[in-house]
Design an enzyme around this catalytic site. Structure first.
Site, PDB file in Angstrom:
ATOM      1  N   GLU A 167       8.808  24.066  40.389  1.00 31.27           N
ATOM      2  CA  GLU A 167       9.289  22.758  39.927  1.00 31.27           C
ATOM      3  C   GLU A 167       8.373  22.153  38.873  1.00 31.27           C
ATOM      4  O   GLU A 167       8.821  21.394  38.016  1.00 31.27           O
ATOM      5  CB  GLU A 167       9.483  21.817  41.120  1.00 31.27           C
ATOM      6  CG  GLU A 167      10.760  22.236  41.822  1.00 31.27           C
ATOM      7  CD  GLU A 167      11.126  21.425  43.029  1.00 31.27           C
ATOM      8  OE1 GLU A 167      10.342  20.562  43.431  1.00 31.27           O
ATOM      9  OE2 GLU A 167      12.207  21.700  43.578  1.00 31.27           O
ATOM     10  N   CYS A 174      14.730  32.255  48.960  1.00 26.49           N
ATOM     11  CA  CYS A 174      14.628  30.846  48.560  1.00 26.49           C
ATOM     12  C   CYS A 174      15.213  30.716  47.157  1.00 26.49           C
ATOM     13  O   CYS A 174      15.029  31.605  46.323  1.00 26.49           O
ATOM     14  CB  CYS A 174      13.163  30.417  48.553  1.00 26.49           C
ATOM     15  SG  CYS A 174      12.897  28.759  47.918  1.00 26.49           S
ATOM     16  N   ASP A 208      22.634  22.273  47.378  1.00 24.01           N
ATOM     17  CA  ASP A 208      21.253  22.712  47.585  1.00 24.01           C
ATOM     18  C   ASP A 208      20.389  21.472  47.727  1.00 24.01           C
ATOM     19  O   ASP A 208      20.818  20.360  47.395  1.00 24.01           O
ATOM     20  CB  ASP A 208      20.782  23.552  46.383  1.00 24.01           C
ATOM     21  CG  ASP A 208      19.332  23.995  46.526  1.00 24.01           C
ATOM     22  OD1 ASP A 208      18.937  24.380  47.634  1.00 24.01           O
ATOM     23  OD2 ASP A 208      18.570  23.940  45.535  1.00 24.01           O
ATOM     24  N   SER A 209      19.163  21.676  48.156  1.00 29.24           N
ATOM     25  CA  SER A 209      18.230  20.557  48.256  1.00 29.24           C
ATOM     26  C   SER A 209      17.813  20.063  46.869  1.00 29.24           C
ATOM     27  O   SER A 209      17.261  18.979  46.755  1.00 29.24           O
ATOM     28  CB  SER A 209      16.991  21.013  49.018  1.00 29.24           C
ATOM     29  OG  SER A 209      16.434  22.137  48.364  1.00 29.24           O
ATOM     30  N   TYR A 230      13.633  20.511  51.376  1.00 27.39           N
ATOM     31  CA  TYR A 230      14.141  20.666  52.739  1.00 27.39           C
ATOM     32  C   TYR A 230      13.225  21.616  53.537  1.00 27.39           C
ATOM     33  O   TYR A 230      13.111  21.511  54.744  1.00 27.39           O
ATOM     34  CB  TYR A 230      15.547  21.277  52.733  1.00 27.39           C
ATOM     35  CG  TYR A 230      16.675  20.337  52.372  1.00 27.39           C
ATOM     36  CD1 TYR A 230      16.447  19.087  51.805  1.00 27.39           C
ATOM     37  CD2 TYR A 230      18.001  20.723  52.602  1.00 27.39           C
ATOM     38  CE1 TYR A 230      17.519  18.254  51.481  1.00 27.39           C
ATOM     39  CE2 TYR A 230      19.064  19.895  52.285  1.00 27.39           C
ATOM     40  CZ  TYR A 230      18.820  18.660  51.724  1.00 27.39           C
ATOM     41  OH  TYR A 230      19.882  17.844  51.399  1.00 27.39           O
ATOM     42  N   GLY A 231      12.643  22.557  52.819  1.00 25.73           N
ATOM     43  CA  GLY A 231      11.929  23.666  53.470  1.00 25.73           C
ATOM     44  C   GLY A 231      10.745  23.263  54.315  1.00 25.73           C
ATOM     45  O   GLY A 231      10.269  24.034  55.140  1.00 25.73           O
ATOM     46  N   CYS A 282      21.195  26.685  49.549  1.00 25.42           N
ATOM     47  CA  CYS A 282      19.808  26.543  50.013  1.00 25.42           C
ATOM     48  C   CYS A 282      19.539  27.472  51.202  1.00 25.42           C
ATOM     49  O   CYS A 282      20.264  27.434  52.196  1.00 25.42           O
ATOM     50  CB  CYS A 282      19.627  25.089  50.432  1.00 25.42           C
ATOM     51  SG  CYS A 282      18.030  24.699  51.097  1.00 25.42           S
ATOM     52  N   ASN A 283      18.506  28.292  51.086  1.00 23.40           N
ATOM     53  CA  ASN A 283      18.169  29.192  52.194  1.00 23.40           C
ATOM     54  C   ASN A 283      17.748  28.428  53.440  1.00 23.40           C
ATOM     55  O   ASN A 283      18.090  28.813  54.557  1.00 23.40           O
ATOM     56  CB  ASN A 283      17.023  30.118  51.788  1.00 23.40           C
ATOM     57  CG  ASN A 283      17.503  31.380  51.132  1.00 23.40           C
ATOM     58  OD1 ASN A 283      17.609  32.410  51.768  1.00 23.40           O
ATOM     59  ND2 ASN A 283      17.811  31.310  49.856  1.00 23.40           N
ATOM     60  N   HIS A 331      14.362  29.115  44.661  1.00 24.06           N
ATOM     61  CA  HIS A 331      13.440  29.032  43.522  1.00 24.06           C
ATOM     62  C   HIS A 331      12.829  30.384  43.135  1.00 24.06           C
ATOM     63  O   HIS A 331      12.343  30.535  42.019  1.00 24.06           O
ATOM     64  CB  HIS A 331      12.295  28.075  43.850  1.00 24.06           C
ATOM     65  CG  HIS A 331      12.694  26.633  43.891  1.00 24.06           C
ATOM     66  ND1 HIS A 331      13.752  26.180  44.645  1.00 24.06           N
ATOM     67  CD2 HIS A 331      12.171  25.548  43.261  1.00 24.06           C
ATOM     68  CE1 HIS A 331      13.855  24.867  44.492  1.00 24.06           C
ATOM     69  NE2 HIS A 331      12.910  24.458  43.665  1.00 24.06           N
TER      70      HIS A 331
HETATM   71  N1  DGL Z   1      16.378  25.212  48.323  1.00 22.97           N
HETATM   72  C1  DGL Z   1      15.278  25.513  49.216  1.00 22.97           C
HETATM   73  C2  DGL Z   1      15.523  26.901  49.815  1.00 22.97           C
HETATM   74  O1  DGL Z   1      16.214  27.725  49.242  1.00 22.97           O
HETATM   75  C3  DGL Z   1      13.959  25.478  48.499  1.00 22.97           C
HETATM   76  C4  DGL Z   1      13.520  24.078  48.125  1.00 22.97           C
HETATM   77  C5  DGL Z   1      13.311  23.179  49.328  1.00 22.97           C
HETATM   78  O2  DGL Z   1      12.420  23.467  50.164  1.00 22.97           O
HETATM   79  O3  DGL Z   1      14.066  22.236  49.431  1.00 22.97           O
HETATM   80  O4  DGL Z   1      15.013  27.178  50.869  1.00 22.97           O
END
Ligand code: DGL
Length: 261
Positions: free
Chosen positions: A148, A180, A6-7, A38-39, A69-70, A182
């Site tokens: 976060e 997502c 994941d990010s 990443y988003g 990660c989505n 989170h």
């Molecule tokens: N892990 C990212 C997602 O599920 C969320 C955090 C990010 O933007 O990196 O899209």
């Protein structure tokens, strides 16, 4: 060995669900905190990071990769499947399947990062299965930093959520995909604001279920009989106090996070 990336630490919601469902499978996790989020990044950058993360996990013995990660699942899955010969599991398809099983009115809401919503992947996959469905998608870029910061019960978070969920409520969706990593940590605020009759789809649980089914259908991945979840390894590309506390919140136990380059 299952490799999950994941990010950041949000993907640990997937790792936790996998630990609970598949306790006999050894697991490697990589949270790319140094380059998160990443988003908000371009597709090109997300693809590049995803390739590096996958290589890292394969070098350490991963035989199947879960893109927790989505955002990375939305834009990098095809490229990873071209680059690597091992199975690559993403979190979108399991969430879509679950949403389609749950919806009665075929009005489905999706919330996610800008990258995920921009890719339109949820809508494309839902409509490919059920063209009669109506999909309403909303990017919610402020939710990741709020989680976060640990602001999972603040008045400000509730206000922002009310605003983000407004159009979905107006559209009378009966199912809402939490697209997502989170967002499962905000379920307790999302449910009362979207309405108690709306079914929330937690993509981390859906992905863990999907992985279990996949491993059952592919018995080549034999689990280790001696393995204990306490021996799973969690790597992070940066380590701060807030990372540690979020990881412990997700797992409800201390987690040994190993910093890597
Ligand atoms: N892990 C990212 C997602 O599920 C969320 C955090 C990010 O933007 O990196 O899209």
């Amino acid at each position: 060995m299952i490799g999950i990336f994941d990010s950041g630490v949000g993907g640990m919601t997937v790792a936790r669900a996998v630990e609970l469902l598949l306790p006999r499978f050894p697991l490697l996790y990589l949270g790319d905190i140094a380059r998160s989020p990443y988003g908000t990044k371009s597709d090109r950058t997300i693809v590049e990071y995803s390739i590096e993360n996958t290589k890292f996990l394969i070098e350490r013995g991963a035989q199947v990769i879960v893109i927790a990660c989505n955002s990375a699942s939305s834009v990098a899955t095809d490229r990873l499947r071209q680059e690597f010969s091992i199975p690559i599991i993403e979190v979108i398809t399991p969430a879509v399947e679950q949403a389609l099983r749950q919806t009665r009115s075929c009005r489905i809401g999706v919330i996610g990062t800008k990258a995920t919503i921009r890719s339109n992947i949820y809508e494309r996959k839902i409509l490919a299965e059920r063209p009669e469905c109506r999909v309403v998608s909303t990017p919610c870029p402020l939710l990741v930093p709020l989680v976060e910061e640990g602001w999972t019960n603040k008045r400000e978070t509730k206000m922002i959520l009310r605003r983000y969920l407004h159009s979905l409520k107006e559209s009378q969706v009966d199912t809402l995909v939490l697209g997502c990593t989170h967002y499962p940590l905000l379920k307790h605020l999302i449910q009362p604001r979207i309405g108690k009759r709306v079914t929330l789809i937690d993509s981390s649980l859906a992905a863990a279920e999907y992985l279990r089914q996949y491993l059952q259908d592919n018995p080549d991945f034999t689990p280790s009989t001696q393995h204990e979840p306490g021996k799973n390894r969690y790597f992070v590309t940066d380590l701060t106090e807030s990372t540690r506390s979020m990881a412990e919140k997700i797992f409800a136990r201390p987690i040994d996070l190993q910093p890597v380059e």
